[in-house]
Scaffold this active site. Structure first.
Site, short mmCIF file in Angstrom:
data_model
loop_
_atom_site.label_atom_id
_atom_site.label_comp_id
_atom_site.label_asym_id
_atom_site.label_seq_id
_atom_site.Cartn_x
_atom_site.Cartn_y
_atom_site.Cartn_z
N SER A 134 8.12 12.82 -16.67
CA SER A 134 7.25 12.84 -15.48
C SER A 134 7.99 12.15 -14.34
O SER A 134 8.88 11.32 -14.57
CB SER A 134 5.95 12.08 -15.79
OG SER A 134 5.21 11.82 -14.60
N TYR A 147 0.57 5.53 -19.82
CA TYR A 147 1.21 6.84 -19.66
C TYR A 147 2.60 6.68 -19.05
O TYR A 147 3.58 7.26 -19.54
CB TYR A 147 0.34 7.73 -18.77
CG TYR A 147 0.93 9.10 -18.50
CD1 TYR A 147 0.75 10.13 -19.41
CD2 TYR A 147 1.65 9.35 -17.34
CE1 TYR A 147 1.29 11.39 -19.16
CE2 TYR A 147 2.19 10.60 -17.09
CZ TYR A 147 2.00 11.61 -18.00
OH TYR A 147 2.55 12.85 -17.76
#
Length: 239
Positions: A134, A147
């Site tokens: 990400s 996350y």
């Protein structure tokens, strides 16, 4: 890498970015195996011509079962895409079970699958491991600490793995999406990239044998981080 004629495995491949990656790989001529948990979505993927495999990769048993199911089968491309978020706010109630599932699915599962499937990948004339991290692996967002930590961990693992495999037929690609339109981002009000466009860029990076795919706004974030890591971190923390 020439994708035509290759066999690819996409985790989290029955929905979101994973399903779109599977579609683009299939359009390029690959045979695609998709792994997911939802029976309805897996059935729909099967109807599109993918080979569906049911699997929950948030546990050791689920990862080992998938590796065992694929033992002895030729595999050229492994896309570690399955992931989830977990709420973590020290000023509110915290579900540590959900936190543990997030850490396992996002970080442990790719490591276990790579370990279990690497022998077969090494045996191919040309193979690729794709780890979907990400833009938040570059700099964390305050609202998503767990996350972000898992994606940063997978980013570090990917870099080291690439160095270890540099003299083998196995290439290692890190794909860093921005905010993408998926079920996981339904509550995110920022501008989102369509999942199909994100997947298109990832598959283009596979075809080009690239090491990184900094997608959309992630390319700008990466450039900013190169110039000034503190500024990049301050901006993303508030995002």
């Amino acid at each position: 890498m020439r994708i035509e004629g290759k066999t690819a495995l996409v985790t989290g491949g029955s929905d979101g970015i994973g399903l779109e990656i599977a579609r683009h790989l299939k359009a390029a001529g690959a045979a695609v195996i998709v792994v997911g948990r939802d029976p309805g979505r897996l059935a729909a993927a099967g109807a599109e011509g993918f080979e569906p495999i049911a699997g929950d990769l948030s546990s050791v048993a689920g990862c080992d079962a998938l590796a065992a199911a694929l033992a002895g089968r030729p595999l050229d491309i492994l896309v570690n895409n399955a992931g989830m978020g977990a709420e973590y706010d020290v000023n509110a109630a915290i579900d540590l079970g959900e936190v543990d599932r997030c850490i396992f699915l996002n970080l442990n599962a790719p490591i276990r699958l790579i370990t279990g499937l690497l022998g077969g990948l090494r045996a191919r004339p040309a193979a690729m491991i794709v780890n979907v991290t990400s833009g938040l692996a570059i700099a964390p967002r305050a609202a998503s600490p767990v996350y972000c930590a898992t994606k940063a961990g997978l980013r570090s693992f990917t870099m080291a793995l690439r160095a270890q495999l540099k003299d083998t037929p196995v290439r290692v690609l890190e794909a860093l999406p921005p905010v993408v339109e998926t079920r996981m981002t339904e509550g995110n009000t920022h501008r989102k990239m369509p999942a199909s466009e994100c997947a298109r860029q990832i598959v283009a990076a596979i075809a080009a044998d690239r090491h990184y795919a900094n997608i959309g706004m992630t390319a700008l974030l990466n450039a900013l981080y190169t110039i000034s890591p503190p500024i990049a971190r301050r901006i993303v923390l508030r995002y």
